[in-house]
Design an enzyme around this catalytic site. Structure first.
Site, PDB file in Angstrom:
ATOM      1  N   HIS A 140     -10.776  26.359  51.865  1.00 38.16           N
ATOM      2  CA  HIS A 140     -10.029  25.492  50.955  1.00 38.16           C
ATOM      3  C   HIS A 140      -9.462  24.253  51.624  1.00 38.16           C
ATOM      4  O   HIS A 140      -8.637  23.543  51.042  1.00 38.16           O
ATOM      5  CB  HIS A 140      -8.899  26.303  50.302  1.00 38.16           C
ATOM      6  CG  HIS A 140      -8.626  25.915  48.892  1.00 38.16           C
ATOM      7  ND1 HIS A 140      -7.373  25.517  48.458  1.00 38.16           N
ATOM      8  CD2 HIS A 140      -9.443  25.855  47.803  1.00 38.16           C
ATOM      9  CE1 HIS A 140      -7.428  25.236  47.173  1.00 38.16           C
ATOM     10  NE2 HIS A 140      -8.675  25.432  46.744  1.00 38.16           N
ATOM     11  N   LYS A 166      -9.135  20.429  52.906  1.00 30.48           N
ATOM     12  CA  LYS A 166      -9.553  19.111  52.397  1.00 30.48           C
ATOM     13  C   LYS A 166      -9.068  18.078  53.401  1.00 30.48           C
ATOM     14  O   LYS A 166      -8.004  17.483  53.220  1.00 30.48           O
ATOM     15  CB  LYS A 166      -8.954  18.815  51.024  1.00 30.48           C
ATOM     16  CG  LYS A 166      -9.303  19.824  49.931  1.00 30.48           C
ATOM     17  CD  LYS A 166      -8.054  20.392  49.333  1.00 30.48           C
ATOM     18  CE  LYS A 166      -8.391  21.442  48.293  1.00 30.48           C
ATOM     19  NZ  LYS A 166      -7.225  22.282  47.984  1.00 30.48           N
ATOM     20  N   ASP A 195     -13.086   8.933  63.588  1.00 30.27           N
ATOM     21  CA  ASP A 195     -13.139   8.606  65.016  1.00 30.27           C
ATOM     22  C   ASP A 195     -12.285   9.541  65.871  1.00 30.27           C
ATOM     23  O   ASP A 195     -11.882   9.175  66.981  1.00 30.27           O
ATOM     24  CB  ASP A 195     -12.710   7.150  65.252  1.00 30.27           C
ATOM     25  CG  ASP A 195     -13.666   6.156  64.611  1.00 30.27           C
ATOM     26  OD1 ASP A 195     -14.845   6.510  64.436  1.00 30.27           O
ATOM     27  OD2 ASP A 195     -13.243   5.034  64.295  1.00 30.27           O
TER      28      ASP A 195
END
Length: 242
Positions: free
Chosen positions: A173, A175, A180
């Site tokens: 779950h 996100k 870089d």
């Protein structure tokens, strides 16, 4: 010359000598005070410059809230031709979503994505755009949601981007994105059209090292744990780029 005249002459000489001495003393005092003022001014200037150099640089910390106003994204992908699109949507406006896209497109060497659901076509376009510019892209996705209708995972794999499914949990779950390896983008926002345009969501963008480092470690752990060929050479395509 009488005795009186001689006395007056001597007195005048003494007065003139004293006046000259006093004048020279005043002049020296003025010069010393002037030099002191200049030295003080230079000291303050040097101290200010030193403090500016010693002051820690400003660290990026920005919060974005959703839903975002709907606007045309063409100027993001084609900045050299900002008026090339004739769609009826507002053009050239800044929204939470355009800010998010710009942060993602700022990647110059690598982009690591760890996403529960990925179906937003503009975000997929941004990732593919970076990949074509030789930015190393790695993607971790929830195993079940990677194959739902509208998922962009297939398009990423077809382009040659290395994508690994995470199936060790009920749901992967997370996100978050790492730009870089030094800029973190994380929050409640799923990379879907509904989340961007309809849901109350949030995104935090930060370059604070103490916040970025744990996410770098988490991505590396999940990447290693979900190597489809853990018992042999990695079978990921384009592994050299990642």
């Amino acid at each position: 010359m009488s005795v009186t005249q001689l006395a007056v002459t001597r007195w005048c000489c003494r007065v003139m000598t004293s006046a000259a001495t006093a004048g020279m003393s005043v002049m020296w005092t003025v010069k010393v005070v002037g030099l002191g003022a200049v030295a003080f001014s230079l000291s303050v200037e040097l101290l200010w410059r030193l403090l500016r150099h010693l002051r820690p640089p400003t660290v990026l910390n920005e919060v974005l809230f959703f839903p975002s106003n709907v606007a045309c994204m063409e100027h993001i992908f084609s900045p050299a031709s900002p008026h090339s699109c004739c769609c009826p949507l507002p053009h050239g406006v800044q929204t939470s979503f355009t800010r998010l896209l710009r942060f993602i497109l700022s990647a110059t060497s690598s982009l690591d994505l760890c996403l529960f659901s990925f179906s937003n076509m503009d975000l997929s376009r941004a990732v593919l755009h970076l990949y074509r510019k030789k930015v190393a892209v790695r993607v971790l996705v929830d195993e079940q949601y990677s194959v739902i209708s509208g998922s962009q995972v297939g398009a990423l794999r077809k382009a040659g981007i290395c994508v690994r499914n995470v199936g060790l949990y009920v749901h992967m779950h997370h996100k978050f994105a790492l730009v870089d390896g030094r800029r973190l983008i994380t929050g409640s926002l799923n990379w879907t059209l509904a989340a961007v345009q309809c849901n109350a969501e949030n995104i935090l963008v930060t370059e604070e090292p103490r916040l970025v480092r744990p996410f770098v470690g988490e991505f590396r752990r999940l990447w290693a744990d979900n190597d489809p060929c853990q018992n042999g050479p990695s079978c990921d395509r384009n592994v050299a780029r990642n």
